[in-house]
Design a protein around this motif. Sequence first.
Motif, PDB file in Angstrom:
ATOM      1  N   TRP A 220       8.237   3.059  -2.470  1.00 17.69           N
ATOM      2  CA  TRP A 220       8.018   4.200  -3.371  1.00 17.69           C
ATOM      3  C   TRP A 220       9.263   4.470  -4.221  1.00 17.69           C
ATOM      4  N   GLU A 221      10.443   4.166  -3.675  1.00 19.37           N
ATOM      5  CA  GLU A 221      11.670   4.417  -4.443  1.00 19.37           C
ATOM      6  C   GLU A 221      11.792   3.444  -5.617  1.00 19.37           C
ATOM      7  N   VAL A 222      11.479   2.170  -5.380  1.00 19.64           N
ATOM      8  CA  VAL A 222      11.626   1.212  -6.489  1.00 19.64           C
ATOM      9  C   VAL A 222      10.553   1.453  -7.549  1.00 19.64           C
ATOM     10  N   GLY A 227       9.932   3.928 -13.215  1.00 23.24           N
ATOM     11  CA  GLY A 227       9.299   4.898 -14.118  1.00 23.24           C
ATOM     12  C   GLY A 227       7.783   4.931 -14.022  1.00 23.24           C
ATOM     13  N   MET A 228       7.227   4.456 -12.902  1.00 21.64           N
ATOM     14  CA  MET A 228       5.763   4.359 -12.812  1.00 21.64           C
ATOM     15  C   MET A 228       5.101   5.541 -12.093  1.00 21.64           C
ATOM     16  N   ARG A 229       5.876   6.429 -11.500  1.00 20.64           N
ATOM     17  CA  ARG A 229       5.270   7.580 -10.801  1.00 20.64           C
ATOM     18  C   ARG A 229       4.386   8.347 -11.801  1.00 20.64           C
ATOM     19  N   ARG A 265       4.627  -4.103 -10.896  1.00 18.85           N
ATOM     20  CA  ARG A 265       5.351  -5.268 -10.388  1.00 18.85           C
ATOM     21  C   ARG A 265       6.261  -5.864 -11.472  1.00 18.85           C
ATOM     22  N   ARG A 266       5.727  -5.945 -12.702  1.00 24.29           N
ATOM     23  CA  ARG A 266       6.529  -6.483 -13.826  1.00 24.29           C
ATOM     24  C   ARG A 266       7.744  -5.602 -14.067  1.00 24.29           C
ATOM     25  N   ARG A 267       7.491  -4.277 -14.099  1.00 24.98           N
ATOM     26  CA  ARG A 267       8.594  -3.344 -14.428  1.00 24.98           C
ATOM     27  C   ARG A 267       9.657  -3.344 -13.340  1.00 24.98           C
ATOM     28  N   VAL A 268       9.201  -3.399 -12.071  1.00 22.11           N
ATOM     29  CA  VAL A 268      10.171  -3.436 -10.966  1.00 22.11           C
ATOM     30  C   VAL A 268      11.001  -4.710 -11.061  1.00 22.11           C
ATOM     31  N   GLY A 273      15.020  -7.010 -10.411  1.00 23.19           N
ATOM     32  CA  GLY A 273      15.042  -8.449 -10.140  1.00 23.19           C
ATOM     33  C   GLY A 273      14.312  -8.860  -8.873  1.00 23.19           C
ATOM     34  N   ILE A 274      13.423  -7.996  -8.362  1.00 23.03           N
ATOM     35  CA  ILE A 274      12.641  -8.394  -7.173  1.00 23.03           C
ATOM     36  C   ILE A 274      11.155  -8.328  -7.503  1.00 23.03           C
ATOM     37  N   TRP A 275      10.386  -9.133  -6.788  1.00 21.84           N
ATOM     38  CA  TRP A 275       8.926  -9.098  -6.936  1.00 21.84           C
ATOM     39  C   TRP A 275       8.343  -8.386  -5.721  1.00 21.84           C
ATOM     40  N   LEU A 276       7.654  -7.286  -5.967  1.00 26.52           N
ATOM     41  CA  LEU A 276       7.003  -6.582  -4.853  1.00 26.52           C
ATOM     42  C   LEU A 276       5.848  -7.425  -4.309  1.00 26.52           C
ATOM     43  N   GLU A 277       5.565  -7.219  -3.015  1.00 26.43           N
ATOM     44  CA  GLU A 277       4.470  -7.945  -2.365  1.00 26.43           C
ATOM     45  C   GLU A 277       3.432  -6.923  -1.866  1.00 26.43           C
ATOM     46  N   PRO A 278       2.144  -7.134  -2.189  1.00 28.87           N
ATOM     47  CA  PRO A 278       1.155  -6.133  -1.779  1.00 28.87           C
ATOM     48  C   PRO A 278       1.033  -6.017  -0.260  1.00 28.87           C
ATOM     49  N   GLU A 279       0.875  -4.776   0.198  1.00 22.65           N
ATOM     50  CA  GLU A 279       0.535  -4.556   1.611  1.00 22.65           C
ATOM     51  C   GLU A 279      -0.988  -4.557   1.768  1.00 22.65           C
ATOM     52  N   ILE A 280      -1.682  -4.078   0.721  1.00 27.02           N
ATOM     53  CA  ILE A 280      -3.149  -3.980   0.830  1.00 27.02           C
ATOM     54  C   ILE A 280      -3.783  -5.365   0.725  1.00 27.02           C
ATOM     55  N   ARG A 281      -5.000  -5.464   1.238  1.00 29.77           N
ATOM     56  CA  ARG A 281      -5.756  -6.712   1.141  1.00 29.77           C
ATOM     57  C   ARG A 281      -6.680  -6.633  -0.076  1.00 29.77           C
ATOM     58  N   LEU A 282      -6.699  -7.724  -0.854  1.00 32.60           N
ATOM     59  CA  LEU A 282      -7.504  -7.759  -2.078  1.00 32.60           C
ATOM     60  C   LEU A 282      -8.638  -8.754  -1.895  1.00 32.60           C
ATOM     61  N   TRP A 283      -9.866  -8.286  -2.045  1.00 36.29           N
ATOM     62  CA  TRP A 283     -11.038  -9.134  -1.796  1.00 36.29           C
ATOM     63  C   TRP A 283     -11.825  -9.354  -3.089  1.00 36.29           C
ATOM     64  N   GLY A 284     -12.176 -10.613  -3.340  1.00 35.32           N
ATOM     65  CA  GLY A 284     -13.103 -10.929  -4.435  1.00 35.32           C
ATOM     66  C   GLY A 284     -12.440 -11.128  -5.780  1.00 35.32           C
ATOM     67  N   PHE A 285     -11.116 -11.234  -5.811  1.00 34.12           N
ATOM     68  CA  PHE A 285     -10.410 -11.429  -7.087  1.00 34.12           C
ATOM     69  C   PHE A 285     -10.168 -12.913  -7.324  1.00 34.12           C
ATOM     70  N   ASP A 286     -10.047 -13.294  -8.613  1.00 36.45           N
ATOM     71  CA  ASP A 286      -9.770 -14.710  -8.874  1.00 36.45           C
ATOM     72  C   ASP A 286      -8.264 -14.967  -8.764  1.00 36.45           C
ATOM     73  N   ALA A 287      -7.909 -16.254  -8.818  1.00 38.11           N
ATOM     74  CA  ALA A 287      -6.516 -16.638  -8.553  1.00 38.11           C
ATOM     75  C   ALA A 287      -5.554 -15.987  -9.547  1.00 38.11           C
ATOM     76  N   GLY A 288      -5.989 -15.856 -10.817  1.00 32.75           N
ATOM     77  CA  GLY A 288      -5.122 -15.249 -11.835  1.00 32.75           C
ATOM     78  C   GLY A 288      -4.844 -13.785 -11.517  1.00 32.75           C
ATOM     79  N   ASP A 289      -5.888 -13.062 -11.128  1.00 31.65           N
ATOM     80  CA  ASP A 289      -5.716 -11.643 -10.764  1.00 31.65           C
ATOM     81  C   ASP A 289      -4.766 -11.516  -9.569  1.00 31.65           C
ATOM     82  N   LEU A 290      -4.988 -12.357  -8.575  1.00 33.75           N
ATOM     83  CA  LEU A 290      -4.150 -12.282  -7.369  1.00 33.75           C
ATOM     84  C   LEU A 290      -2.698 -12.594  -7.721  1.00 33.75           C
TER      85      LEU A 290
END
Length: 297
Positions: A220-222, A227-229, A265-268, A273-290
């Motif tokens: 939540w801090e990053v 500036g996404m809050r 993720r882009r803005r962070v 200089g880090i890429w956030l990793e999702p904690e939630i599970r994403l179902w039914g999305f294509d490879a580009g979305d993921l």
Amino acid sequence: MWESDVQLAALTRYRIGGKAHRYGRFGTPADLARALRSLDRSPYRVLGCGANVLVSDRGVPESVISLAGEFDYLVVSETGIVAGGAAGLPALVGEARRWGKSGWDFLEAVPGSVGGGLRMNAGSVDSGLWDRVEWVETMTPEGERVRLTPAEASPSYRHVDVADDWVFLGGRFEALPGDPGTVNAVHARRRRLKVESQVYELPSCGSIWKNPGPPHGSAWEVVDRAGMRGAEKGGARIAERHANFIVNVGNARASDVLSLMAETRRRVHDEEGIWLEPEIRLWGFDAGDLASVGAVQ
Ligand SMILES: Cc1cc2nc3c(=O)[nH]c(=O)nc-3n(C[C@H](O)[C@H](O)[C@H](O)COP(=O)(O)OP(=O)(O)OC[C@H]3O[C@@H](n4cnc5c(N)ncnc54)[C@H](O)[C@@H]3O)c2cc1C
């Protein structure tokens, strides 16, 4: 019993997402084993209470199974709690508190099922459900029952090394006697802290991102520093109260949530200089979305 074209939005906390083309709830180990064998190795997903799943607007092509009936049980004894995969985490924690068992406050106010909690190693920053596991029982895609200990499952932060298509049927959890007054007070304090700092009154999936850890701090801090809050897209909004929650403020689409995630993720990355990793599970999305949200599923 299988059903066709079941709306998953109604079965998830987010209230978002399309249909499962095949969905079944199974209430006994024998029924579940028969259902899994009937799939003959075609892909499937296991849905608990849907408190950590974002389903795409297109729905999911795989079959979806849930546990019910005989899998929904909780038995408390002198030294342990035995619980089924369909039992609620709030019920598990509530029983631990009611019986004065120590060491369960870390799971206060975490929605979901025991099965989902085992898959996610649900908990707080410093403890996860697997810290209390003595053993769990699973079912393989072939319908075989396999018992696992924590050493065999290698749990870590929001992860466990058990194949994604193994179903958690339940388990036995450590629950040592504590002082009932102290247990009650500790639980009440934890619950108050969580309810004050997180968002329970709007549909969400809880924390979207895993914490990146030192030196960056909590997710939540990053997100906040980027500036996404409060950012909005369609019916989805990054919560003011907790910048790691994306809430459904009304008729949000999965694409709204995904687009907020990708921009965050882009803005962070630009900021820190880090890429956030999702904690939630994403179902039914294509490879580009993921890929746009860094999901490796
Ligand atoms: C308001 C809110 C607050 C939250 N706070 C926290 C928190 O403090 N800590 C935390 O860790 N989480 C938190 N979460 C997330 C969520 O509560 C947990 O991840 C919980 O464990 C999800 O359980 P579930 O039954 O809803 O699983 P689901 O969301 O249905 O599924 C999650 C994953 O588990 C798998 N799964 C579900 N059941 C089984 C099963 N029986 N066998 C095998 N795999 C299964 C699914 O396939 C999926 O991969 C929060 C969520 C919300 C909405």
